[in-house]
Design a protein around this motif. Structure first.
Motif, PDB file in Angstrom:
ATOM      1  N   LYS A 115      50.214  63.002  29.341  1.00  0.00           N
ATOM      2  CA  LYS A 115      50.577  61.585  29.405  1.00  0.00           C
ATOM      3  C   LYS A 115      50.833  61.156  30.841  1.00  0.00           C
ATOM      4  O   LYS A 115      51.181  61.955  31.705  1.00  0.00           O
ATOM      5  CB  LYS A 115      51.816  61.298  28.558  1.00  0.00           C
ATOM      6  N   ILE A 116      50.711  59.864  31.050  1.00  0.00           N
ATOM      7  CA  ILE A 116      50.916  59.276  32.374  1.00  0.00           C
ATOM      8  C   ILE A 116      52.408  59.065  32.600  1.00  0.00           C
ATOM      9  O   ILE A 116      53.101  58.486  31.751  1.00  0.00           O
ATOM     10  CB  ILE A 116      50.145  57.946  32.491  1.00  0.00           C
ATOM     11  N   GLN A 117      52.882  59.527  33.766  1.00  0.00           N
ATOM     12  CA  GLN A 117      54.290  59.366  34.133  1.00  0.00           C
ATOM     13  C   GLN A 117      54.494  58.201  35.088  1.00  0.00           C
ATOM     14  O   GLN A 117      55.489  57.513  35.031  1.00  0.00           O
ATOM     15  CB  GLN A 117      54.837  60.650  34.753  1.00  0.00           C
ATOM     16  N   SER A 118      53.539  57.976  35.973  1.00  0.00           N
ATOM     17  CA  SER A 118      53.651  56.823  36.871  1.00  0.00           C
ATOM     18  C   SER A 118      52.265  56.230  37.087  1.00  0.00           C
ATOM     19  O   SER A 118      51.255  56.919  36.987  1.00  0.00           O
ATOM     20  CB  SER A 118      54.295  57.202  38.209  1.00  0.00           C
ATOM     21  N   THR A 119      52.272  54.942  37.369  1.00  0.00           N
ATOM     22  CA  THR A 119      51.023  54.212  37.543  1.00  0.00           C
ATOM     23  C   THR A 119      51.210  53.163  38.630  1.00  0.00           C
ATOM     24  O   THR A 119      52.312  52.640  38.816  1.00  0.00           O
ATOM     25  CB  THR A 119      50.567  53.583  36.203  1.00  0.00           C
ATOM     26  N   ARG A 120      50.140  52.878  39.344  1.00  0.00           N
ATOM     27  CA  ARG A 120      50.165  51.882  40.414  1.00  0.00           C
ATOM     28  C   ARG A 120      48.873  51.096  40.317  1.00  0.00           C
ATOM     29  O   ARG A 120      47.805  51.596  40.625  1.00  0.00           O
ATOM     30  CB  ARG A 120      50.265  52.567  41.773  1.00  0.00           C
ATOM     31  N   ILE A 121      48.976  49.849  39.866  1.00  0.00           N
ATOM     32  CA  ILE A 121      47.783  49.034  39.675  1.00  0.00           C
ATOM     33  C   ILE A 121      47.709  47.969  40.765  1.00  0.00           C
ATOM     34  O   ILE A 121      48.720  47.375  41.142  1.00  0.00           O
ATOM     35  CB  ILE A 121      47.752  48.398  38.269  1.00  0.00           C
ATOM     36  N   LEU A 122      46.508  47.788  41.293  1.00  0.00           N
ATOM     37  CA  LEU A 122      46.236  46.756  42.281  1.00  0.00           C
ATOM     38  C   LEU A 122      45.063  45.936  41.765  1.00  0.00           C
ATOM     39  O   LEU A 122      43.989  46.485  41.522  1.00  0.00           O
ATOM     40  CB  LEU A 122      45.885  47.386  43.630  1.00  0.00           C
ATOM     41  N   MET A 123      45.297  44.640  41.551  1.00  0.00           N
ATOM     42  CA  MET A 123      44.232  43.767  41.054  1.00  0.00           C
ATOM     43  C   MET A 123      44.001  42.624  42.021  1.00  0.00           C
ATOM     44  O   MET A 123      44.902  42.238  42.762  1.00  0.00           O
ATOM     45  CB  MET A 123      44.615  43.185  39.689  1.00  0.00           C
ATOM     46  N   ASP A 124      42.822  42.046  41.958  1.00  0.00           N
ATOM     47  CA  ASP A 124      42.477  40.889  42.785  1.00  0.00           C
ATOM     48  C   ASP A 124      43.086  39.641  42.144  1.00  0.00           C
ATOM     49  O   ASP A 124      42.394  38.815  41.550  1.00  0.00           O
ATOM     50  CB  ASP A 124      40.957  40.778  42.908  1.00  0.00           C
ATOM     51  N   THR A 125      44.411  39.517  42.283  1.00  0.00           N
ATOM     52  CA  THR A 125      45.108  38.402  41.643  1.00  0.00           C
ATOM     53  C   THR A 125      44.774  37.059  42.294  1.00  0.00           C
ATOM     54  O   THR A 125      44.807  36.033  41.619  1.00  0.00           O
ATOM     55  CB  THR A 125      46.629  38.625  41.643  1.00  0.00           C
ATOM     56  N   MET A 126      44.442  37.066  43.581  1.00  0.00           N
ATOM     57  CA  MET A 126      44.063  35.802  44.230  1.00  0.00           C
ATOM     58  C   MET A 126      42.803  35.231  43.577  1.00  0.00           C
ATOM     59  O   MET A 126      42.739  34.046  43.257  1.00  0.00           O
ATOM     60  CB  MET A 126      43.846  36.000  45.730  1.00  0.00           C
ATOM     61  N   SER A 127      41.818  36.080  43.371  1.00  0.00           N
ATOM     62  CA  SER A 127      40.593  35.629  42.714  1.00  0.00           C
ATOM     63  C   SER A 127      40.883  35.154  41.289  1.00  0.00           C
ATOM     64  O   SER A 127      40.335  34.149  40.843  1.00  0.00           O
ATOM     65  CB  SER A 127      39.554  36.755  42.695  1.00  0.00           C
ATOM     66  N   LEU A 128      41.750  35.878  40.580  1.00  0.00           N
ATOM     67  CA  LEU A 128      42.131  35.455  39.228  1.00  0.00           C
ATOM     68  C   LEU A 128      42.725  34.061  39.249  1.00  0.00           C
ATOM     69  O   LEU A 128      42.325  33.191  38.470  1.00  0.00           O
ATOM     70  CB  LEU A 128      43.112  36.455  38.607  1.00  0.00           C
ATOM     71  N   MET A 129      43.654  33.821  40.157  1.00  0.00           N
ATOM     72  CA  MET A 129      44.287  32.506  40.223  1.00  0.00           C
ATOM     73  C   MET A 129      43.289  31.420  40.640  1.00  0.00           C
ATOM     74  O   MET A 129      43.358  30.298  40.153  1.00  0.00           O
ATOM     75  CB  MET A 129      45.491  32.544  41.187  1.00  0.00           C
ATOM     76  N   GLN A 130      42.344  31.761  41.510  1.00  0.00           N
ATOM     77  CA  GLN A 130      41.290  30.801  41.877  1.00  0.00           C
ATOM     78  C   GLN A 130      40.426  30.481  40.661  1.00  0.00           C
ATOM     79  O   GLN A 130      40.081  29.311  40.424  1.00  0.00           O
ATOM     80  CB  GLN A 130      40.429  31.362  43.006  1.00  0.00           C
ATOM     81  N   GLN A 131      40.062  31.489  39.885  1.00  0.00           N
ATOM     82  CA  GLN A 131      39.228  31.266  38.709  1.00  0.00           C
ATOM     83  C   GLN A 131      39.944  30.408  37.666  1.00  0.00           C
ATOM     84  O   GLN A 131      39.306  29.666  36.919  1.00  0.00           O
ATOM     85  CB  GLN A 131      38.812  32.614  38.086  1.00  0.00           C
ATOM     86  N   LEU A 132      41.280  30.499  37.632  1.00  0.00           N
ATOM     87  CA  LEU A 132      42.058  29.688  36.695  1.00  0.00           C
ATOM     88  C   LEU A 132      42.351  28.291  37.239  1.00  0.00           C
ATOM     89  O   LEU A 132      42.896  27.449  36.537  1.00  0.00           O
ATOM     90  CB  LEU A 132      43.370  30.402  36.341  1.00  0.00           C
ATOM     91  N   GLY A 133      42.004  28.056  38.496  1.00  0.00           N
ATOM     92  CA  GLY A 133      42.247  26.738  39.100  1.00  0.00           C
ATOM     93  C   GLY A 133      43.646  26.583  39.642  1.00  0.00           C
ATOM     94  O   GLY A 133      44.063  25.470  39.985  1.00  0.00           O
ATOM     95  N   ALA A 134      44.386  27.689  39.770  1.00  0.00           N
ATOM     96  CA  ALA A 134      45.771  27.630  40.237  1.00  0.00           C
ATOM     97  C   ALA A 134      45.890  27.866  41.744  1.00  0.00           C
ATOM     98  O   ALA A 134      46.973  27.712  42.301  1.00  0.00           O
ATOM     99  CB  ALA A 134      46.608  28.657  39.492  1.00  0.00           C
ATOM    100  N   ALA A 135      44.787  28.233  42.374  1.00  0.00           N
ATOM    101  CA  ALA A 135      44.773  28.451  43.830  1.00  0.00           C
ATOM    102  C   ALA A 135      43.457  27.887  44.357  1.00  0.00           C
ATOM    103  O   ALA A 135      42.456  27.885  43.656  1.00  0.00           O
ATOM    104  CB  ALA A 135      44.884  29.942  44.152  1.00  0.00           C
ATOM    105  N   PRO A 136      43.489  27.400  45.589  1.00  0.00           N
ATOM    106  CA  PRO A 136      42.247  26.845  46.145  1.00  0.00           C
ATOM    107  C   PRO A 136      41.162  27.919  46.268  1.00  0.00           C
ATOM    108  O   PRO A 136      41.445  29.065  46.551  1.00  0.00           O
ATOM    109  CB  PRO A 136      42.654  26.325  47.521  1.00  0.00           C
ATOM    110  N   GLY A 137      39.928  27.520  46.032  1.00  0.00           N
ATOM    111  CA  GLY A 137      38.787  28.442  46.070  1.00  0.00           C
ATOM    112  C   GLY A 137      38.282  28.641  47.387  1.00  0.00           C
ATOM    113  O   GLY A 137      37.864  28.676  48.287  1.00  0.00           O
TER     114      GLY A 137
END
Length: 137
Positions: A115-137
């Protein structure tokens, strides 16, 4: 163990993240697991992870994840992924936009046993927010 750990991560992605079986999260993570980079408001341990995954599945109920690449060494697995989904529910206070999104990221999982004991996730959240219209493109 390296190939088994990589397979466990892929199984988690398929079963929990893509298929939405959030109740199976404990099959893959220890109860006292640590999220090294928690999402805003994410509580500690397995319960916090399950709550976050439930919120993501509510916001993007059709989300599908795919593994692009995996690299493993010792007790760690790095997985590069892309997930796609449609914003159909509240996401960090943002009402549904019904927009389709595609988000890339990477996660490093550290195993203890099967089983996994620790995890570290990094996502392109800026692009996500741009795609949702919440940040300028």
């Amino acid at each position: 163990m390296i190939e088994q750990n990589k397979a466990r991560v892929r199984e988690f992605i398929d079963r929990v993240l893509s298929s939405g079986e959030v109740s199976a999260t404990g099959d893959f993570f220890h109860a006292d697991m640590v999220e090294e980079v928690p999402l805003p408001g994410q509580g500690p341990g397995l319960a916090g992870l399950e709550a976050t995954l439930t919120a993501l599945r509510t916001a993007f109920p059709d989300m599908r994840w795919r593994v692009e690449e995996q690299i493993a060494e010792g007790d760690r697995v790095l997985t590069r992924f892309v997930w796609d989904g449609t914003h159909r529910g509240d996401f960090f206070g943002m009402p549904a936009t019904n927009r389709a999104v595609s988000v890339w990221g990477m996660v490093v999982d550290r195993f203890e046993g099967s089983k996994i004991q620790s995890t570290r996730i990094l996502m392109d959240t800026m692009s996500l927010m741009q795609q949702l219209g919440a940040a300028p493109g």
